[in-house]
Design a protein around this motif. Sequence first.
Motif, mmCIF file in Angstrom:
data_model
loop_
_atom_site.group_PDB
_atom_site.id
_atom_site.type_symbol
_atom_site.label_atom_id
_atom_site.label_comp_id
_atom_site.label_asym_id
_atom_site.label_seq_id
_atom_site.Cartn_x
_atom_site.Cartn_y
_atom_site.Cartn_z
ATOM 1 N N LEU B 148 85.910 -64.116 47.037
ATOM 2 C CA LEU B 148 86.332 -64.537 45.696
ATOM 3 C C LEU B 148 85.587 -63.854 44.564
ATOM 4 O O LEU B 148 86.005 -63.943 43.420
ATOM 5 N N GLN B 149 84.452 -63.205 44.834
ATOM 6 C CA GLN B 149 83.714 -62.583 43.737
ATOM 7 C C GLN B 149 84.033 -61.097 43.632
ATOM 8 O O GLN B 149 84.263 -60.436 44.642
ATOM 9 N N SER B 150 84.017 -60.570 42.399
ATOM 10 C CA SER B 150 84.203 -59.135 42.211
ATOM 11 C C SER B 150 82.962 -58.414 42.726
ATOM 12 O O SER B 150 81.904 -59.027 42.913
ATOM 13 N N ALA B 151 83.106 -57.112 42.954
ATOM 14 C CA ALA B 151 81.983 -56.308 43.431
ATOM 15 C C ALA B 151 80.788 -56.434 42.486
ATOM 16 O O ALA B 151 79.642 -56.640 42.920
ATOM 17 N N ALA B 152 81.049 -56.371 41.164
ATOM 18 C CA ALA B 152 79.947 -56.430 40.200
ATOM 19 C C ALA B 152 79.265 -57.800 40.210
ATOM 20 O O ALA B 152 78.047 -57.898 40.103
ATOM 21 N N GLU B 153 80.041 -58.855 40.374
ATOM 22 C CA GLU B 153 79.448 -60.199 40.458
ATOM 23 C C GLU B 153 78.493 -60.285 41.646
ATOM 24 O O GLU B 153 77.404 -60.851 41.544
ATOM 25 N N ARG B 154 78.911 -59.713 42.781
ATOM 26 C CA ARG B 154 78.054 -59.753 43.971
ATOM 27 C C ARG B 154 76.753 -59.002 43.739
ATOM 28 O O ARG B 154 75.683 -59.457 44.124
ATOM 29 N N VAL B 155 76.854 -57.825 43.082
ATOM 30 C CA VAL B 155 75.652 -57.015 42.842
ATOM 31 C C VAL B 155 74.695 -57.761 41.918
ATOM 32 O O VAL B 155 73.495 -57.876 42.194
ATOM 33 N N VAL B 156 75.236 -58.315 40.829
ATOM 34 C CA VAL B 156 74.374 -59.011 39.870
ATOM 35 C C VAL B 156 73.733 -60.241 40.518
ATOM 36 O O VAL B 156 72.532 -60.482 40.358
ATOM 37 N N SER B 157 74.511 -61.024 41.286
ATOM 38 C CA SER B 157 73.935 -62.189 41.973
ATOM 39 C C SER B 157 72.803 -61.751 42.889
ATOM 40 O O SER B 157 71.748 -62.378 42.941
ATOM 41 N N PHE B 197 75.894 -49.794 39.638
ATOM 42 C CA PHE B 197 74.560 -49.520 39.090
ATOM 43 C C PHE B 197 74.673 -48.620 37.851
ATOM 44 O O PHE B 197 74.014 -48.849 36.838
ATOM 45 N N SER B 198 75.538 -47.591 37.925
ATOM 46 C CA SER B 198 75.696 -46.671 36.786
ATOM 47 C C SER B 198 76.244 -47.398 35.565
ATOM 48 O O SER B 198 75.757 -47.216 34.445
ATOM 49 N N LYS B 199 77.272 -48.215 35.772
ATOM 50 C CA LYS B 199 77.866 -48.947 34.640
ATOM 51 C C LYS B 199 76.852 -49.862 33.990
ATOM 52 O O LYS B 199 76.760 -49.932 32.759
ATOM 53 N N LEU B 200 76.091 -50.599 34.824
ATOM 54 C CA LEU B 200 75.103 -51.530 34.274
ATOM 55 C C LEU B 200 73.990 -50.769 33.554
ATOM 56 O O LEU B 200 73.438 -51.239 32.566
ATOM 57 N N THR B 201 73.686 -49.554 34.061
ATOM 58 C CA THR B 201 72.658 -48.731 33.422
ATOM 59 C C THR B 201 73.157 -48.221 32.066
ATOM 60 O O THR B 201 72.462 -48.321 31.052
ATOM 61 N N VAL B 213 64.209 -51.831 40.274
ATOM 62 C CA VAL B 213 65.239 -52.059 39.266
ATOM 63 C C VAL B 213 64.604 -52.819 38.101
ATOM 64 O O VAL B 213 63.994 -53.873 38.299
ATOM 65 N N HIS B 214 64.705 -52.239 36.883
ATOM 66 C CA HIS B 214 64.192 -52.896 35.683
ATOM 67 C C HIS B 214 65.333 -53.646 35.015
ATOM 68 O O HIS B 214 66.421 -53.099 34.850
ATOM 69 N N GLU B 219 68.892 -63.204 31.606
ATOM 70 C CA GLU B 219 69.877 -64.198 31.147
ATOM 71 C C GLU B 219 71.167 -63.534 30.662
ATOM 72 O O GLU B 219 72.257 -63.995 30.953
ATOM 73 N N SER B 220 71.023 -62.415 29.917
ATOM 74 C CA SER B 220 72.243 -61.775 29.422
ATOM 75 C C SER B 220 72.992 -61.117 30.587
ATOM 76 O O SER B 220 74.220 -61.050 30.594
ATOM 77 N N LEU B 221 72.246 -60.672 31.604
ATOM 78 C CA LEU B 221 72.886 -60.103 32.793
ATOM 79 C C LEU B 221 73.681 -61.194 33.517
ATOM 80 O O LEU B 221 74.817 -60.990 33.942
ATOM 81 N N ARG B 222 73.071 -62.383 33.595
ATOM 82 C CA ARG B 222 73.718 -63.506 34.282
ATOM 83 C C ARG B 222 75.021 -63.895 33.582
ATOM 84 O O ARG B 222 75.972 -64.317 34.220
ATOM 85 N N LYS B 223 75.051 -63.721 32.256
ATOM 86 C CA LYS B 223 76.202 -64.202 31.485
ATOM 87 C C LYS B 223 77.290 -63.149 31.311
ATOM 88 O O LYS B 223 78.324 -63.420 30.695
ATOM 89 N N LEU B 224 77.058 -61.934 31.810
ATOM 90 C CA LEU B 224 78.066 -60.871 31.686
ATOM 91 C C LEU B 224 79.397 -61.306 32.289
ATOM 92 O O LEU B 224 79.421 -61.977 33.319
ATOM 93 N N ASP B 225 80.474 -60.890 31.689
ATOM 94 C CA ASP B 225 81.781 -61.145 32.281
ATOM 95 C C ASP B 225 82.082 -60.007 33.260
ATOM 96 O O ASP B 225 82.414 -58.889 32.854
ATOM 97 N N LEU B 226 81.916 -60.299 34.544
ATOM 98 C CA LEU B 226 81.962 -59.235 35.548
ATOM 99 C C LEU B 226 83.241 -59.262 36.375
ATOM 100 O O LEU B 226 83.407 -58.461 37.286
ATOM 101 N N VAL B 227 84.126 -60.191 36.052
ATOM 102 C CA VAL B 227 85.278 -60.392 36.919
ATOM 103 C C VAL B 227 86.104 -59.132 37.112
ATOM 104 O O VAL B 227 86.577 -58.824 38.189
ATOM 105 N N VAL B 228 86.225 -58.349 36.014
ATOM 106 C CA VAL B 228 87.124 -57.185 36.114
ATOM 107 C C VAL B 228 86.408 -55.895 36.493
ATOM 108 O O VAL B 228 87.046 -54.870 36.657
#
Lengths: 229, 229
Positions: B148-157, B197-201, B213-214, B219-228
């Motif tokens: 159920l999670q997007s790839a980016a959601e999994r990476v951030v979690s 990783f590149s997009k988040l960088t 990883v720095h 908190e702002s990373l946690r709140k990102l809208d990563l679904v898409v």
Amino acid sequence: MAKLDLHNLLLNLPLFAGLEEADIQLLLNGCREVRVRSGGHLVERGTHCDGFFVVVVGKLKLSIPSASGQEKVVELVGPRQSFGEAVTVLNQPFFMNAQALEDTLLLHFDRKTVLQLCAQSTSFSQRLLVDMCERWLGLMKDVEAFSLQSAAERVVSFLLERPLESTDNGFKLELPANKNLIASRLNLKPETLSRIFSKLTCAGHIRVDGRTVHIQNPESLRKLDLVVH
Amino acid sequence: MAKLDLHNLLLNLPLFAGLEEADIQLLLNGCREVRVRSGGHLVERGTHCDGFFVVVVGKLKLSIPSASGQEKVVELVGPRQSFGEAVTVLNQPFFMNAQALEDTLLLHFDRKTVLQLCAQSTSFSQRLLVDMCERWLGLMKDVEAFSLQSAAERVVSFLLERPLESTDNGFKLELPANKNLIASRLNLKPETLSRIFSKLTCAGHIRVDGRTVHIQNPESLRKLDLVVH
């Protein structure tokens, strides 16, 4: 529905087999009947149920909901199957939604009673341990299938795990739910499941008639090279 | 390596906490040290190990191999973590490969001893039950993430679950393995992990320096809208 012979029922559930009479009495005191109509929601994720359930008659869908309204069907449970043991032991809220797919009768076993029985009956606590180990291994096999098997491999494995009934010219099986739920159970999109059913039908391996799937030769289906499908 | 104080070690493992002296003695009699060099294979899937393992020092990769040579990394285990309990209880062969990622020292607990202890110590059998329930729930959370999670959601979690160390201008964490293994652990292709990783960088959320990883603002990373993503 007629009054249940709970005593006899409990004796015949795998989770409680071999328990002593005093333990069965304890369970009876901490157990209640729960009825849910087809389509009804027994439990929503996040609810504390203070115990676990065993299905007596009927069928339920256990699923994980997502914020976007999607859901992942994790399991379809029927008679004599139980669910909710882990969150009962850990005293956590339910992890999944449980919705009845048919009119369903369940037994709810109260957490306090389960913990008391665990503490006083080595036989029960070991049975619960074996049950959890089997559940873990079952889920691990799902993770393997989702991660490493092709869509077609998952579909064929799912079909061949059902009870097969022999017919005049082969075998048949009943799908336990509609195709959308089965697709979700197998981590597939519904259109992918339909495409695979069509391919297997065109190649003469199966014939789908509503929820009945006819398989002429399960062995040749098992041996198909499905990696690239 | 210096001789281990096994007695003290056992007392401090979560799985054995609160055991009585006689039980610890029983465990000591049924336990042996196992050493594996970095890169070495401790267990291949399908092997009967007649017991389970606890890591003392080092790190291992637990993975499911596939016929096509791919593998699915299921878990990275380090000090004080155990694996193999379920197949030990069920008396089945190992479901996963276990390969050392560093020079690793483990303890192997013999199946017979474990079963004997289960039968004689309610405290141990309940601890093992809780352990299996936690494992099941952990795996269920993985199934949720894969389904159920997007790839980016999994990476951030995954990043936010690591221990964070504060730095002059934010926080940093160490990746527990190379990026290919982490991608497999998260059911992603290595190139998908690199892309995220590149997009988040580029968006200024993280800076990747080898395995460090720095993160400026978790908190702002946690709140990102990563679904898409």
